[in-house]
Design an enzyme around this catalytic site. Structure first.
Site, short mmCIF file in Angstrom:
data_model
loop_
_atom_site.label_atom_id
_atom_site.label_comp_id
_atom_site.label_asym_id
_atom_site.label_seq_id
_atom_site.Cartn_x
_atom_site.Cartn_y
_atom_site.Cartn_z
N LYS A 44 19.90 -23.04 -27.20
CA LYS A 44 21.29 -22.57 -27.30
C LYS A 44 21.55 -21.74 -28.55
O LYS A 44 22.57 -21.06 -28.63
CB LYS A 44 22.25 -23.76 -27.21
C1 LIG Z 1 18.82 -29.86 -23.00
C2 LIG Z 1 19.24 -28.78 -22.08
N1 LIG Z 1 18.39 -28.38 -21.13
C3 LIG Z 1 18.72 -27.40 -20.26
C4 LIG Z 1 19.97 -26.80 -20.30
C5 LIG Z 1 20.30 -25.74 -19.28
O1 LIG Z 1 20.56 -24.52 -19.86
P1 LIG Z 1 21.60 -23.50 -19.25
O2 LIG Z 1 22.97 -23.89 -19.72
O3 LIG Z 1 21.18 -22.19 -19.79
O4 LIG Z 1 21.51 -23.56 -17.75
C6 LIG Z 1 20.88 -27.21 -21.27
C7 LIG Z 1 22.24 -26.67 -21.32
O5 LIG Z 1 23.09 -26.92 -20.53
C8 LIG Z 1 20.51 -28.20 -22.19
O6 LIG Z 1 21.34 -28.60 -23.15
#
Ligand SMILES: Cc1ncc(COP(=O)(O)O)c(C=O)c1O
Length: 319
Positions: A44
């Site tokens: 993120k």
């Molecule tokens: C630990 C984790 N894995 C995967 C994701 C998935 O990412 P995205 O929001 O880009 O779909 C997130 C976020 O939501 C996350 O915090």
């Protein structure tokens, strides 16, 4: 070794590891991109920086403004890190029930954190039926944005800069694997990771197989197509996930149970020495199953989105 004069320059360009013990020599190779090595500990950081820089360029975010976001953890932490570092005040609205560790990390970076119960909402939409976990916190952001002109809501769930940040992640994968990737799998939260990376990969490799992963416990499963949360307005639902479904880039959606994700998260630690979080376990589990189907001489890529230390008090696979 890289030497930089600003921590933000260390966001992205994460290393990759080929798993050497989990897949057998007759299976396809599985490559994991270590997103937990980003400075605040998750992928993120990429979207926090891209969303903030884009908003600054577009004049939507100016010095003296407050950055707000609804987050269950990683985006809140990343915005707290990047936003505070760039001199902004950061306010994060989290659903009740998240671990204290995450709140403490955001506060360490200097953010204000508020825990939201649906009943705390003032607006008429507070009775969103069967709301998914982030809807009430998004409603809070909407109310705050409407009442204060010096507030910028990052809106990760529908901000195009989220996807744009991950087009860069996809390009890194292509470069690291010399353009040879047969499949990519990733868990879906906002959908930004999967949409951005898939766009970059399918652009170069039209035959690559793309798999979207979600927790088996998801209330509004994507496995059978996108469904709007009943009662939630366009302002707080849909966004990138709906775009992801419409894009046709994803060949298959699969679900993974919490227990299976945790088992693979433990295997990653014990067998590969990788201190990854639970969605990383889910990603590798799907990649591993596919590696048996595809067999030797094929290559599967995935990401380890965050670190195991986010889950020490509670192992849970909900992205
Ligand atoms: C630990 C984790 N894995 C995967 C994701 C998935 O990412 P995205 O929001 O880009 O779909 C997130 C976020 O939501 C996350 O915090």
């Amino acid at each position: 070794m890289r030497v930089v004069d600003d921590i933000l320059k260390l966001i992205g360009n994460t290393p990759m590891v080929r798993l050497k013990n989990i897949p057998k020599s007759t299976d396809a190779s599985v490559y994991v991109k270590l997103e937990y090595l980003n400075p605040s500990g998750s992928l993120k950081d990429r979207i926090a920086l891209e969303m903030i820089r884009t908003a600054e360029e577009e004049g939507k975010l100016k010095p003296g403004y407050t950055i707000i976001e609804a987050s269950t953890g990683n985006t809140g932490i990343a915005l707290s890190f990047v936003g505070s570092h760039l001199g902004y005040k950061v306010v994060i609205y989290m659903p009740e029930g998240m671990t204290q560790d995450r709140i403490n990390i955001m506060k360490s970076y200097g953010a204000e954190v508020y825990l939201i119960k649906p009943e705390d909402l003032k607006s008429s939409e507070k009775s969103v039926a069967g709301a998914e976990i982030e809807i009430p916190t998004r409603m809070m952001c909407l109310e705050r944005e409407r009442s204060d002109p010096k507030v910028w809501w990052a809106r990760q769930f529908k901000n195009p800069a989220n996807t744009k940040a991950h087009i860069k992640t996809g390009k890194e994968i292509l470069q690291q694997l010399d353009g040879e990737v047969d499949a990519f799998a990733a868990s879906i939260g906002t959908g930004g990771t999967l949409l951005g990376i898939s766009k970059a990969l399918k652009d170069e490799l039209p035959n690559i197989k793309i798999i979207g992963i979600e927790p088996a416990s998801a209330k509004y499963s994507l496995v059978s197509g996108f469904k709007k949360v009943p009662g939630a307005s366009e302002e707080v639902s849909g966004g990138i996930v709906a775009e992801l479904i419409d894009s046709g880039l994803v060949d298959e959606f699969v679900s993974v149970t919490n227990d299976d994700a945790i088992d693979m998260t433990n295997r990653l630690l014990f067998e590969e020495g990788l201190f990854a979080g639970v969605s990383g376990g889910a990603n590798v589990l799907v990649a591993y199953k596919l590696s048996k189907k595809l067999g030797k001489n094929k290559r599967i890529a995935t990401v380890l989105p965050d670190s195991r230390d986010r889950y020490l008090t509670e192992m849970r696979y909900t992205t």
